[in-house]
Design a protein around this motif. Structure first.
Motif: not given
Lengths: 201, 480
Positions: A6-20
């Motif tokens: 669950f933590l992985f998906y949360v961080f991964a989504l934030i990472l993708l959002f930030a990178a975009v």
């Protein structure tokens, strides 16, 4: 779904959002701050992978040092964003096409079918296992040659930076500390003896 | 964990160059402006010393040390010797040019020597990690050298373009390396080679995926079409002394890089990278030769000519046979010899306050200095591939290798575009011999420069008459 997943998906989504947002933000300061966020979330992902040393290094070096310098430079340059966007739409079709092809290729390959955990013999280490010590041990022994070359690269970077910025230009006002130290009272102060004036009536 | 200290002896030339480069860096600080020739002398001595050390410890059999990160073999030693020679010529030719432009500074030589060190690391790389680090060491030195002339806006622009595109290329290369590491579990080229042979079919897809990124990254650095956009701008924008450097020795290191990564590491994937290289070769030869025709700036023209020569270099490698590799190595060495000579003449024609950049600046060179015109004619005709000069033989062996593996259409394409390419080389010759001179200033050359340029030009004639010696040397180095 376990908590770490669950933590992985949360961080991964934030990472993708930030990178975009790094590449779509209009304000360079915002872009830089989103990059900081991207670094933080990647560090969190590394922590989930139990690569604590790399995670801390990423935060210390990139967030702590590189991005702060970067923000300084952005603030000092005061970049006007408008002219940079001029040619954006001209190259958009070909850029988008290339990006799409690369994205499809990557989506086909980079997944759990090739890089899943079961493909590799992962060994669970005990909680007191120090990967900082493990890294240090191989870095200065089996990887000493690449390590030394990396040191030379840093030296070249220093030489390059200094040789490109250190130069005497006409008309710039600079201080000479040597002369400032050697200055004596007589250079700066002149005592003038003059008769006192009478007040006019 | 048992750790045995590695054998440092094979690294002697690298250690020597590194030590001397740092020494020169410190010595240069204490020198007066008019004593700068001491820095120049020390840089030349470094190259000479490195050459002697390489010869003294010449590797007849391959030696791997530093835990598989470093290899010393005959191919590496031959290429290193050529790198020293090319760099020494670069330093010699550019000395007066730099002095006239107030650029005669220690950093030029220090960065040049660190670039040489980067090339040596690349040539002797035996793991993907050292391949990448060597490439970065070279690239970083080159970026700084291009921006070296701070008062020239074109140089700054060229440096910026070079830096940005070079960084993208490094990113591609690293991504490819990470994929190959993921598929094989190692960065050591020997282990990768074994793993690739043993890998089952499904894992090959990851390898091919990584290979695509590796080839793209390498093609960027080599300047093969369609990753060539930076080449003409950087060649034109950089000071001629730096263009001379970029155009010559790094090509030898790039050849070594291709050999190490594609042939030694991923030799089992030859069928895959052959296809990719064919695309690069066809585009490079066609575009390089066609666009060079319309150029009026000689540095830009030579940049497009480099692109077409890179096409021929890749053609030899894609043959995938020992004779193809030997032909490619021969081609690279000969190309470097010609590039040093061509840019050497360009640099000699420039004087203080005047850059000989346009083809028109060569008008009537025969009336001004017949010997220099003759040397330039030899170099240009050799680049065009006129028979009895070494450029012809170099093209011939490459084409022979490609015909032997059945790619006749590619060989025919190469011949047709070489003939088209001959047009722009011969245009320079026509300018020198049949046009009236527009300038009457005498051409000043120091004696040592004149001797070196003459030797450079005559070597092309001599090698054209007796190419077998160098060819045998290349073949021996590759088989050893």
């Amino acid at each position: 779904m376990g908590f770490d997943k669950f933590l992985f998906y949360v961080f991964a989504l934030i990472l993708l959002f930030a990178a975009v947002r790094v590449i779509t933000a209009r304000n360079p300061i915002h872009a830089a701050l989103f990059l900081v966020l991207a670094f933080f979330t990647s560090a969190a992902l590394w922590l989930l992978l139990e690569a604590e040393f790399l995670a801390i290094t990423l935060v210390l070096v990139y967030v702590g040092a590189v991005m702060v310098l970067f923000l300084f430079v952005v603030m000092m340059l005061d970049i006007n964003v408008a002219p940079v966007r001029g040619s954006f739409s001209k190259y958009l079709p070909i850029g988008a096409a290339v990006a799409l092809v690369i994205f499809i290729e990557m989506a086909l390959i980079v997944g759990s079918s090739y890089f899943g955990g079961e493909q590799y013999n992962l060994v669970r280490q005990a909680a007191d296992h120090s990967n900082t010590r493990e890294l240090g041990r191989v870095l200065y022994t089996f990887y000493v040659y690449p390590f030394e070359i990396a040191a030379v690269i840093l030296l070249v970077a220093i030489i390059a930076a200094i040789s490109l910025t250190m130069r005497q230009r006409e008309g710039t006002k600079t201080q000479n500390p040597g002369q400032q130290v050697r200055v004596s009272r007589d250079d700066r102060v002149r005592l003038v003896r003059m008769a006192s004036e009478k007040k006019k009536k | 964990m048992n750790f045995v200290a590695p054998d440092f002896m094979p690294l002697l030339p690298e250690l020597f160059v590194l030590t001397l480069a740092c020494f020169i860096l410190v010595v240069d600080v204490f020198l007066e402006e008019r004593q700068r020739h001491i820095t120049y002398g020390l840089a030349q001595l470094t190259l000479l010393g490195a050459a002697l050390l390489t010869l003294a410890t010449y590797a007849h059999a391959p030696v791997t040390t530093m835990f598989g990160h470093y290899v010393r073999d005959a191919m590496g030693d031959v290429l290193k010797l050529c790198i020293y020679l090319a760099t020494a010529a670069v330093f010699l030719y550019s000395r007066d040019y730099l002095r006239q432009r107030d650029l005669f500074k220690g950093e030029y030589y220090v960065l040049g020597l660190f670039g040489v060190l980067g090339m040596m690391v690349m040539v002797s790389a035996h793991s993907l990690l050292t391949v990448y680090l060597g490439l970065e060491l070279l690239s970083l030195s080159l970026y700084a050298l291009v921006a070296f002339n701070r008062d020239s806006p074109t140089a700054s622009e060229a440096a910026m373009k070079y830096f940005v595109l070079g960084s993208i290329a490094s990113g591609m290369l690293l991504y490819g390396i990470s994929m190959i590491y993921g598929a094989t579990g190692s960065v050591d080229l020997q282990i990768i080679a074994d793993a690739v042979i043993a890998a089952p079919g499904t894992e090959n897809l990851v390898l091919v995926f990584g290979l695509v990124f590796l080839v793209v990254g390498l093609a960027f650095k080599l300047g093969a079409v369609p990753f060539h956009m930076w080449v003409p701008d950087v060649y034109q924008g950089a000071p001629t002394s730096v263009t001379l450097y970029i155009a010559s020795a790094p090509k030898l290191a790039a050849f070594a890089l291709l050999m190490r990564v594609l042939v030694e590491g991923l030799g089992a994937l030859q069928a895959d990278w052959q296809q990719m290289l064919i695309i690069l070769v066809v585009l490079s030869i066609v575009l390089g030769n066609l666009v060079a025709i319309v150029q009026t700036n000689i540095k830009r023209m030579l940049a497009y000519s480099t692109i077409s020569h890179v096409g021929f270099l890749l053609m030899g490698i894609l043959a995938g046979t020992p004779e193809g590799y030997a032909a490619a190595m021969f081609y690279t060495i000969v190309y470097v010899l010609m590039a040093v000579g061509a840019f050497g003449v360009v640099i000699v024609l420039s004087r203080s306050g005047f850059e000989a950049e346009n083809i028109d600046d060569f008008k009537g060179l025969n009336d001004r200095n017949p010997w220099l015109a003759f040397l330039m004619m030899v170099i240009m005709m050799s680049m065009a591939g006129v028979p009895f000069l070494v450029g012809f033989y170099a093209k011939w062996v490459v084409l022979q290798a490609i015909v032997n593996i059945g790619l006749v259409w590619l060989a025919i394409l190469g011949v047709v575009f070489s003939v088209i390419g001959a047009f722009y080389y011969l245009r320079v010759v026509r300018c020198m011999y049949f046009d009236r001179p527009e300038q009457s200033e005498p051409i000043q050359m120091k004696l040592d420069t004149e001797i070196a340029i003459s030797a450079n030009g005559l070597l092309l004639v001599a090698l054209g008459l007796y190419p077998t010696a160098l060819m045998t040397w290349c073949a021996l180095a590759l088989s050893g």
